[in-house]
Scaffold this active site. Structure first.
Site, PDB file in Angstrom:
ATOM      1  N   ASP A 100      86.599  50.160 108.953  1.00 60.59           N
ATOM      2  CA  ASP A 100      88.167  49.879 108.833  1.00 60.59           C
ATOM      3  C   ASP A 100      88.480  48.977 110.043  1.00 60.59           C
ATOM      4  OD1 ASP A 100      90.826  49.734 108.627  1.00 60.59           O
ATOM      5  OD2 ASP A 100      91.278  51.764 108.943  1.00 60.59           O
ATOM      6  N   ASP A 160      93.810  44.005 107.911  1.00 56.66           N
ATOM      7  CA  ASP A 160      93.691  45.313 107.741  1.00 56.66           C
ATOM      8  C   ASP A 160      92.550  45.586 106.499  1.00 56.66           C
ATOM      9  OD1 ASP A 160      93.575  48.249 107.846  1.00 56.66           O
ATOM     10  OD2 ASP A 160      95.297  48.210 106.735  1.00 56.66           O
TER      11      ASP A 160
END
Length: 490
Positions: free
Chosen positions: A294, A89
């Site tokens: 992201d 992440d």
């Protein structure tokens, strides 16, 4: 305190017979022995800061449908090394694993437990484990400390309702390897979260075995590797169309890649960039928008008016019949795919970044297999707060997060070109869940028996991929859960 080769240590060694050979001070051998000891103790690559590192089990990453289509990789932590399968992440910073659990995802009797073995970190089981005290510069919650030398607590709350992790910070060895022709094992001491209490999506559909934050804060592993002199302060992630990818620490990209600068916010740095123009088919949407890049979000989120302009232009150029809104899926613009579907008839998409570089989008849609037909949807979702460029738009690229030059780089890439992939590792994690074929970490997948791939060799076309619904979205600062399972859509 005495140097390794000091006279007192030499005299002690001679008297005990512990060491018989002493290199001459200042000799080549003298410095070679010291450098070798440095590598043993701290795993430092003193000779080549430009070398890239990957995890000791390899740099392959892969999506898993039964766990929300997050992108995962296997890491080894501690001595002896224990393997964890962690979600990757770039939208968060902390690396954490389940540890001394009060409330963690179950390790047995779950739908995903048959695919792989979940691990629990045991600080007492690792000879190199150390607690991080409240006087550490990485301790962000000193106000909750019982004393200067007590264990540093942490808590991270994510966007998804009631999704969080909390525990204490620890330090231990993360096992890495160099990626050059002469692979060398490297032991990096990293700070991570001993996740004692998890909540929300972490208990079922997302990251049950831990999360690997790749953000820009000091506590993130890329920051630690750079600070320790192990790699350059940069890393890359490759996102393949088939759900297989790569991650390499220290990778600064290539001279021919496209780039755009990060928008820096020193108190809370993130991988935020500026898009100056969006092309949808033949329409151009002009106006600067900032967005987070992201890897932890499957799809792309845009706030109004950008979202409405993009969606309406896509719809005005789509040649298939739009389906009525369906509350079971997050996409507003979905279409029945005609029997003679042609990818060139679906509006294409491209972004122009600050600085003038183009970012063609290879997968702006996802395709859903229904009981009677195929449906494709614009894989962009209306956002009320943030613009997020999700992994579906990164598919087909090697994306470089260059934290030294503060730029995002990208280049069209076949992830299999990096090195020969270890398919046995991936297959062992996906016995009953074939890799998702739609773009994005949290996206849709369908069994191979129902999957279709419609390709067109004309310039500018892109593949269409089928999938059924089963989503969990990991967004900015964490997990946004939209968990659904639908066998058929009428």
């Amino acid at each position: 305190m005495h140097h390794l080769f000091s006279e007192p240590v030499k005299n002690w060694s001679n008297s005990t017979g512990k060491l018989s050979h002493w290199p001459a001070k200042g000799s080549f051998e003298y410095y070679a022995v010291l450098a070798h000891r440095d590598r043993l103790l701290r795993g430092r690559k003193l000779s080549d800061i430009n070398a890239t590192l990957s995890f000791s089990d390899g740099n392959s990453t892969f999506r898993i449908s039964s766990l929300g289509f997050l992108h995962y990789t296997t890491v080894q932590l501690g001595t002896p090394g224990v393997k964890f399968m962690v979600a990757l992440d770039t939208g968060s910073d902390l690396f954490w694993v389940p540890c001394d659990c009060t409330k963690c995802a179950p390790t047995e009797g779950t739908t995903y437990a048959s695919d792989f073995e979940l691990s629990i970190y045991d600080p007492k089981g690792s000879s190199t484990s150390k607690r991080v005290t409240c006087n550490s510069s990485l301790c962000a919650h000193r106000n909750q400390c019982l004393g200067t030398f007590s264990s540093c607590p942490y808590i991270v709350s994510y966007m998804s309702a009631q999704t969080s992790t909390s525990g204490v910070l620890l330090e231990d060895v993360l096992h890495l390897t160099t990626e050059d022709g002469h692979a060398e094992l490297v032991e990096a001491y990293v700070t991570f979260g001993c996740g004692q209490v998890q909540s929300g999506s972490f208990l079922d559909v997302a990251a049950p075995n831990g999360l690997f934050g790749l953000g820009m804060e000091k506590i993130a592993v890329p920051s630690i590797l750079s600070q320790e002199g192990l790699t350059a302060n940069s890393f890359s992630m490759c996102f393949g169309h088939d759900g297989i990818g790569r991650i390499s620490f220290g990778d600064k990209g290539s001279p021919d890649q496209e780039e755009t600068p990060f928008n820096l916010n020193p108190p809370h740095p993130t991988y935020n960039i500026t898009i100056t123009q969006i092309r949808v088919g033949t329409a151009i949407i002009v106006g600067d928008i900032t967005a987070l890049f992201d890897s932890g979000t499957s799809f792309t989120y845009l706030v109004d008016p950008t979202y409405s302009k993009l969606a309406e232009n896509f719809h005005s150029q789509a040649q298939d019949r739009r389906r009525p809104p369906d509350s079971r899926i997050p996409f507003e613009y979905c279409y029945d795919m005609s029997p003679d579907a042609n990818a060139t008839l679906i509006p294409s998409m491209s972004l122009k970044m600050k600085g003038g570089s183009d970012f063609p989008v290879y997968d702006p849609i996802i395709v859903i297999s229904t009981q009677s037909k195929l449906v494709y949807c614009l894989a962009v979702i209306r956002s009320t707060e943030l613009n997020i460029i999700g992994q579906n738009l990164m598919t087909g690229y090697r994306v470089v997060f260059d934290r030294e030059r503060f730029v995002l780089g990208w280049k069209k890439y076949d992830c299999y070109d990096v090195e020969e992939i270890n398919t046995s590792e991936v297959e062992s994690y996906a016995v009953s869940t074939p890799p998702p074929v739609s773009a994005g970490i949290h996206n849709y997948s369908t069994p191979e028996s129902t999957s279709k791939d419609i390709r067109n060799t004309d310039s500018g076309s892109f593949p269409l991929r089928t999938c059924h619904l089963h989503i969990s979205l990991l967004a900015f600062f964490g997990v946004v859960s939209i968990y659904m399972h639908m066998a058929y859509m009428a």
